[in-house]
Design an enzyme around this catalytic site. Structure first.
Site, mmCIF file in Angstrom:
data_model
loop_
_atom_site.group_PDB
_atom_site.id
_atom_site.type_symbol
_atom_site.label_atom_id
_atom_site.label_comp_id
_atom_site.label_asym_id
_atom_site.label_seq_id
_atom_site.Cartn_x
_atom_site.Cartn_y
_atom_site.Cartn_z
ATOM 1 N N ASP A 273 0.842 -1.187 0.000
ATOM 2 C CA ASP A 273 0.000 0.000 0.000
ATOM 3 C C ASP A 273 0.878 1.237 0.000
ATOM 4 O O ASP A 273 2.059 1.172 -0.339
ATOM 5 C CB ASP A 273 -0.937 -0.035 1.224
ATOM 6 C CG ASP A 273 -2.253 0.674 0.973
ATOM 7 O OD1 ASP A 273 -2.258 1.917 0.915
ATOM 8 O OD2 ASP A 273 -3.295 -0.002 0.847
ATOM 9 N N HIS A 372 -3.477 6.209 3.974
ATOM 10 C CA HIS A 372 -4.196 5.030 3.498
ATOM 11 C C HIS A 372 -3.609 3.717 4.011
ATOM 12 O O HIS A 372 -4.314 2.866 4.565
ATOM 13 C CB HIS A 372 -4.211 5.055 1.969
ATOM 14 C CG HIS A 372 -5.168 4.100 1.344
ATOM 15 N ND1 HIS A 372 -4.820 2.817 0.991
ATOM 16 C CD2 HIS A 372 -6.470 4.235 0.988
ATOM 17 C CE1 HIS A 372 -5.854 2.210 0.445
ATOM 18 N NE2 HIS A 372 -6.871 3.043 0.422
ATOM 19 N N SER A 560 -11.292 -0.412 0.027
ATOM 20 C CA SER A 560 -9.969 -0.429 0.665
ATOM 21 C C SER A 560 -10.055 -0.874 2.108
ATOM 22 O O SER A 560 -9.095 -1.433 2.651
ATOM 23 C CB SER A 560 -9.339 0.976 0.622
ATOM 24 O OG SER A 560 -8.840 1.275 -0.645
#
Length: 616
Positions: A273, A372, A560
């Protein structure tokens, strides 16, 4: 093609076209029409434009010939091709419905909306598809646009339609509609035309059918939605105030937290990621001989950059606390929480000066990228003392103009980075890898146009296909070279078929790859979640709380957030039974998932899956 799966609320707020979810009939008459098998096969069109595009948005006499050409081409595609993909027809018809309203064809707008509403697949969409547009068109048939009577009629339409509907089914959509209305301002309405489409027009003298609808959407936002801002806020606020009912949480009873005694062997769980704040995970991080986190990373140019977190530009480092607070503000808006952070975000974006749009959106994108991976890791690691976190970092661009632009050299570096990352994962014993990101051939083609590459739309189509096929082949071969690793992919937040739109990795088919869609706390299908034949299971992806870098906890939404729920489950299954293969993990996860009544969802059941893993 490095595209992060941005949280759906952020996408909706930036697009400012919420409430226009349309879809076409699920079955069409068979004919000899050319059949569109993939989104990239749709025909391309180009529209000559000169001068400021804002003139097209604001002035009817300038807009009309442009809109007529766009309408002609959209209608020709719908009439001349067999398009089995519902999402594609929905997008084309959505644009036509907006254009009907803008052209004063209110009966046509209503007819399209009512037809497609009856043929929606998702439960909420069946009830409130294109509700705002239908309210506006109905009111406009009786009253002058912008008049008090018009605004009152819009409010009555929405209120009366919402009143008898089941609140749990539509709650998330109404909260999102309220948030979108609270944020809209002129800068957001016109921002993408000014900062994304205008540079294309200045460079080439034309815009493609990929970007032309943005002009229509901007006009609709400016003259259709913005004047109704307070009406929409008041209407949605009143409805939500009457329904202070929390949705049922189905996940608490399904969850399973392992104790140290349950762990038969540690499980290396990799988060591939945007980077992870490894300090938050202490001794559960895979480390080297010097006690430093093991990490492989590549910057946005696909060059080695082995840091656990993406660097923040010097000029923005001091704004990091504010960026984190605004992430909470977006989350609170989505949840209809009246917090100081939500108020600050509303004030900031709704009153944004045009000159500040570019910096504001790029700051939002950068913050999302920075946060994220840590948020994903917090979900994936929860409740598993046997999990060991391994960091694989991939960097994403955050600017409105693509950086880097697609080239053969850049694509080859990205392809090599795929092989390099998977080799690292194998070397360090990864058993489960979460991938909450992706891209597709159309995103490459769009970047090529923004970068002024390719002389014609057909040139860009060919270049995009070449680059995409190279990347897909590299990603597929890399994952296939690691048959002992289970890769988990986020399905995507595009409310579309991941296979038809050729998203990777979510559209790839491999025996050691599992793609995940998103539902909410009650198991209701998320409005944003992508779907299709590769999406085998669904998990909670709506307002899931986890860490941001530094340790703050915020609830974010998206596939996600759903994918790491399944990565978490797979790692727990391996912790109690290290002998399970990726194929066996997938079989158990899918078999123990419970199908919804409509058959569209298979909701994972961690407690049952772990129990089966123990019994093997």
């Amino acid at each position: 093609m490095r595209t992060l799966r941005i949280a759906p609320l952020t996408l909706a707020l930036l697009a400012l076209t919420a409430g226009l979810t349309l879809s076409a009939p699920a079955t069409w008459a068979q004919s000899a029409k050319p059949r569109i098998e993939k989104a990239a096969d749709l025909p391309r069109f180009s529209y000559p434009v000169k001068g400021p595009l804002e003139t097209l948005v604001r002035q009817t006499e300038a807009y009309a010939p442009f809109a007529a050409a766009l309408r002609r081409d959209i209608e020709s595609v719908l009439a001349g091709y067999e398009i089995p993909d519902v999402g594609t027809r929905r997008d084309l018809l959505s644009t036509l419905a907006i254009m009907d309203f803008l052209d004063g064809r209110y009966d046509s707008a209503l007819q399209r909306a009512e037809l497609v509403r009856s043929l929606q697949d998702k439960p909420a969409d069946k009830l409130i598809s294109a509700q705002r547009l239908r309210a506006m068109a109905s009111a406009a048939k009786q009253h002058a646009l912008g008049s008090p009577a018009y605004r009152e009629a819009v409010a009555r339409f929405i209120s009366s339609e919402l009143a008898p509907l089941p609140y749990p089914v539509i709650a998330n959509d109404i909260k999102g509609a309220k948030a979108s209305a609270e944020l809209i301002g002129e800068a957001l309405a016109l921002g993408r035309v000014r900062e994304v489409v205008q540079p294309i027009a200045d460079s080439s003298g034309a815009v493609s059918s990929e970007f032309a609808p943005m002009i229509v959407f901007a006009r609709f936002a400016l003259i259709g939605t913005l004047p109704l801002k307070q009406t929409l806020i008041d209407t949605y606020t009143a409805y939500l105030a009457q329904h202070q009912v929390a949705k049922t949480d189905i996940w608490a009873a399904r969850d399973v937290a392992l104790q140290p005694a349950d762990v038969k062997a540690p499980v290396v769980l990799a988060v591939w990621d945007s980077g992870v704040d490894t300090a938050l995970f202490g001794n559960q991080v895979v480390k080297d001989a010097q006690g430093q986190p093991q990490v492989i990373g590549y910057d946005k140019y696909a060059r080695p950059a082995n840091t656990t977190l993406a660097p923040i530009p010097a000029e923005l480092r001091g704004k990091l606390p504010q960026m984190v607070a605004r992430s909470k503000g977006f989350s609170d808006l989505q949840a209809n929480i009246d917090s100081k952070e939500a108020t600050e975000v509303k004030t900031w974006l709704s009153t944004l000066a045009p000159a500040d749009y570019k910096a504001a959106i790029e700051e939002i994108n950068l913050a999302g990228n920075y946060e994220h991976g840590t948020h994903v890791a917090g979900i994936a690691m929860a409740g598993n003392p046997g999990a060991r976190l391994l960091v694989a970092r991939i960097e994403f661009g955050h600017t409105l103009q693509p950086d880097p632009c697609p080239t053969r050299e850049q694509t080859e570096r990205e392809a090599a980075s795929m092989h390099g990352t998977v080799a690292f994962l194998k070397q360090h014993g990864a058993r489960v890898v979460n991938m909450s990101w992706g891209g597709n051939v159309k995103s490459i083609e769009s970047d090529l146009e923004q970068c002024g590459l390719g002389k014609t739309p057909e040139d860009r189509k060919a270049m995009a296909r070449e680059y995409f096929d190279l990347l897909k082949r590299a990603e597929t071969e890399a994952m296939a070279s690691a048959p002992g690793i289970l890769f988990i992919a986020a399905g995507g937040n595009d409310n579309s078929d991941a296979s038809f739109n050729e998203f990777i990795p979510s559209g790839i088919v491999l025996p050691n790859l599992l793609t995940v869609g998103a539902v909410d706390l009650a198991g209701d299908e998320a409005s944003f979640t992508s779907y299709g034949p590769t999406v085998k299971v669904h998990a909670n992806g709506y307002l899931v709380e986890s860490y941001l870098p530094g340790g703050a906890r915020v609830a974010l939404s998206g596939t996600s957030m759903a994918a790491p729920q399944v990565a978490n489950l797979a790692a727990k299954m391996l912790a109690v039974n290290p002998k399970l293969t990726p194929r066996e993990l997938i079989d158990i996860i899918v078999a123990t998932a419970e199908p919804s009544a409509d058959g569209r969802r298979r909701l994972v059941h961690p407690k049952n899956a772990v129990a089966q893993a123990r019994a093997r």
